[in-house]
Enzyme design. Structure first.
Site, mmCIF file in Angstrom:
data_model
loop_
_atom_site.group_PDB
_atom_site.id
_atom_site.type_symbol
_atom_site.label_atom_id
_atom_site.label_comp_id
_atom_site.label_asym_id
_atom_site.label_seq_id
_atom_site.Cartn_x
_atom_site.Cartn_y
_atom_site.Cartn_z
ATOM 1 N N LYS A 89 -9.882 -55.481 -1.776
ATOM 2 C CA LYS A 89 -9.587 -54.538 -0.706
ATOM 3 C C LYS A 89 -10.852 -54.338 0.104
ATOM 4 O O LYS A 89 -11.927 -54.105 -0.452
ATOM 5 C CB LYS A 89 -9.110 -53.200 -1.267
ATOM 6 C CG LYS A 89 -8.774 -52.185 -0.150
ATOM 7 C CD LYS A 89 -8.151 -50.907 -0.688
ATOM 8 C CE LYS A 89 -9.192 -49.988 -1.291
ATOM 9 N NZ LYS A 89 -8.636 -48.642 -1.613
ATOM 10 N N ARG A 139 -1.766 -45.242 -3.964
ATOM 11 C CA ARG A 139 -2.308 -45.486 -5.306
ATOM 12 C C ARG A 139 -3.219 -44.340 -5.713
ATOM 13 O O ARG A 139 -3.277 -43.969 -6.883
ATOM 14 C CB ARG A 139 -2.994 -46.837 -5.418
ATOM 15 C CG ARG A 139 -4.317 -47.036 -4.685
ATOM 16 C CD ARG A 139 -5.518 -46.568 -5.493
ATOM 17 N NE ARG A 139 -6.748 -47.184 -5.062
ATOM 18 C CZ ARG A 139 -7.872 -46.532 -4.880
ATOM 19 N NH1 ARG A 139 -7.942 -45.221 -5.024
ATOM 20 N NH2 ARG A 139 -8.967 -47.184 -4.530
ATOM 21 N N LYS A 148 -22.031 -29.194 -9.757
ATOM 22 C CA LYS A 148 -22.394 -29.812 -11.028
ATOM 23 C C LYS A 148 -21.953 -28.981 -12.230
ATOM 24 O O LYS A 148 -21.511 -29.519 -13.245
ATOM 25 C CB LYS A 148 -23.907 -30.029 -11.087
ATOM 26 C CG LYS A 148 -24.439 -31.021 -10.071
ATOM 27 C CD LYS A 148 -25.960 -31.081 -10.119
ATOM 28 C CE LYS A 148 -26.508 -32.007 -9.067
ATOM 29 N NZ LYS A 148 -27.991 -32.023 -9.069
#
Length: 331
Positions: free
Chosen positions: A73, A117, A237
């Site tokens: 892709k 997807r 984080k």
């Protein structure tokens, strides 16, 4: 060689979730079993480090199955395409190759497959990692990727009762809310003024933005939430460090390009050993999914070529069976 346009892909089921969920389930399990080949994807950034994080072209090669298909892709993205050019943020083509000869056998429009997807991965994660019977979905970012996520989730899960939508462009969130109300009258779609309001309401939280600056903090996530971190840079984080489980689609792909996990690894505060699992391991049953209703779980899906080639291969096979597409001469 078969050429499949976006309308060709839609005609064989490529604009709905089921094809992708089936293909991804098989492809991710194969990946967990070592039955795929996937080099690390290179990023082409013409503006270098000075450019926007979403401005890049990525080459994503992979081989899936035995004998299966090989392919690549080639996906380009500019963050200001919608506002400046009236175009979708990302565009792509996918080339499939016969592994016996390595000759190309198909070229497919890739952005539709890429969006679906991505949504299919979220659906598979929700099957195994969301709390059973989850009813509230939070979506931050209501563009093509975000709207496809919601469409797929509503196709796959009849337990969803309410969707909380936020976008920096309120008109995009309201347009999506109107479509949800029209197509799913039993589902309440609520546009929120802030991302925080949406996230706090979600049993399943899906950020789909082009931000380069984290804004989601752990205190926003309610007990039992599944955060599918689709756009990668939205989460501080500390969310990874405080989560009960962190899952990725592929560790090597996730631990690079100075994304949040890579930053944590470089700082010495996160490691492969602290990762709960790759998603394919959970689908294969070799690692557990959710084991407690109150667990907070983070899925960090970097997006893999294996996923694209597995889905494009499924589209290609359907198109051949149904006589859809345009045959092109190589010479």
């Amino acid at each position: 060689m078969l050429y499949l346009s976006r309308s060709d892909i839609a005609a064989v089921g490529g604009a709905a979730s089921e094809l992708y969920v089936e293909a991804l389930n098989a492809g991710l399990i194969a990946h967990s079993e070592g039955k795929t080949v996937q080099p690390l994807k290179p990023y082409l950034r013409v503006a270098g480090k000075q450019g926007h994080i979403a401005d890049r072209i990525i080459a994503m090669p992979a081989h899936v199955g035995d004998p299966g298909l090989s392919g690549i892709k080639w996906i380009g993205s500019k963050h200001d395409n919608p506002a400046e050019r009236g175009k979708e943020r990302a565009s792509a083509v996918i080339v499939l190759n016969d592994p016996e000869s390595n000759y190309p056998v198909a070229v497919l429009e890739g952005s539709l497959i890429s969006a679906w997807r991505t949504a299919g991965v979220t659906c598979l994660a929700a099957r195994h990692l969301a709390r059973a019977g989850f009813s509230e979905v939070a979506l931050v970012g209501c563009g093509l990727i975000g709207s496809t996520q919601i469409t797929a989730l509503l196709e796959q899960f009849d337990c969803i009762q309410q969707v909380h939508l936020h976008d920096q462009r309120p008109e995009a969130a309201h347009a999506l809310a109107e479509r949800i109300g029209r197509e799913h009258p039993s589902v309440k779609a609520h546009v929120t003024e802030t991302a925080e309001e949406a996230v706090r309401a979600g049993d399943l939280v899906v950020p789909c933005t082009v931000t380069s600056e984290p804004y989601i903090v752990s205190d926003w996530l309610k007990p039992g939430a599944l955060l599918c971190n689709v756009s990668i840079m939205d989460v501080h984080k500390e969310v990874f460090l405080k989560a009960d489980k962190v899952v990725v689609d592929d560790w090597d792909q996730s631990n690079r390009e100075k994304k949040i996990i890579n930053q944590l690894v470089l700082e010495g505060s996160f490691s492969r050993e602290q990762l709960h699992a790759e998603l394919g391991e959970i689908l294969a049953g070799t690692r557990p999914g959710r084991t407690d209703d109150d667990e907070i779980i983070v899925l960090n899906p970097m997006g893999m070529a294996v996923e694209d080639i597995a889905c494009a291969g499924a589209v290609y096979e359907r198109a051949k069976e149904q006589g859809v597409g345009t045959w092109l001469d190589l010479y």
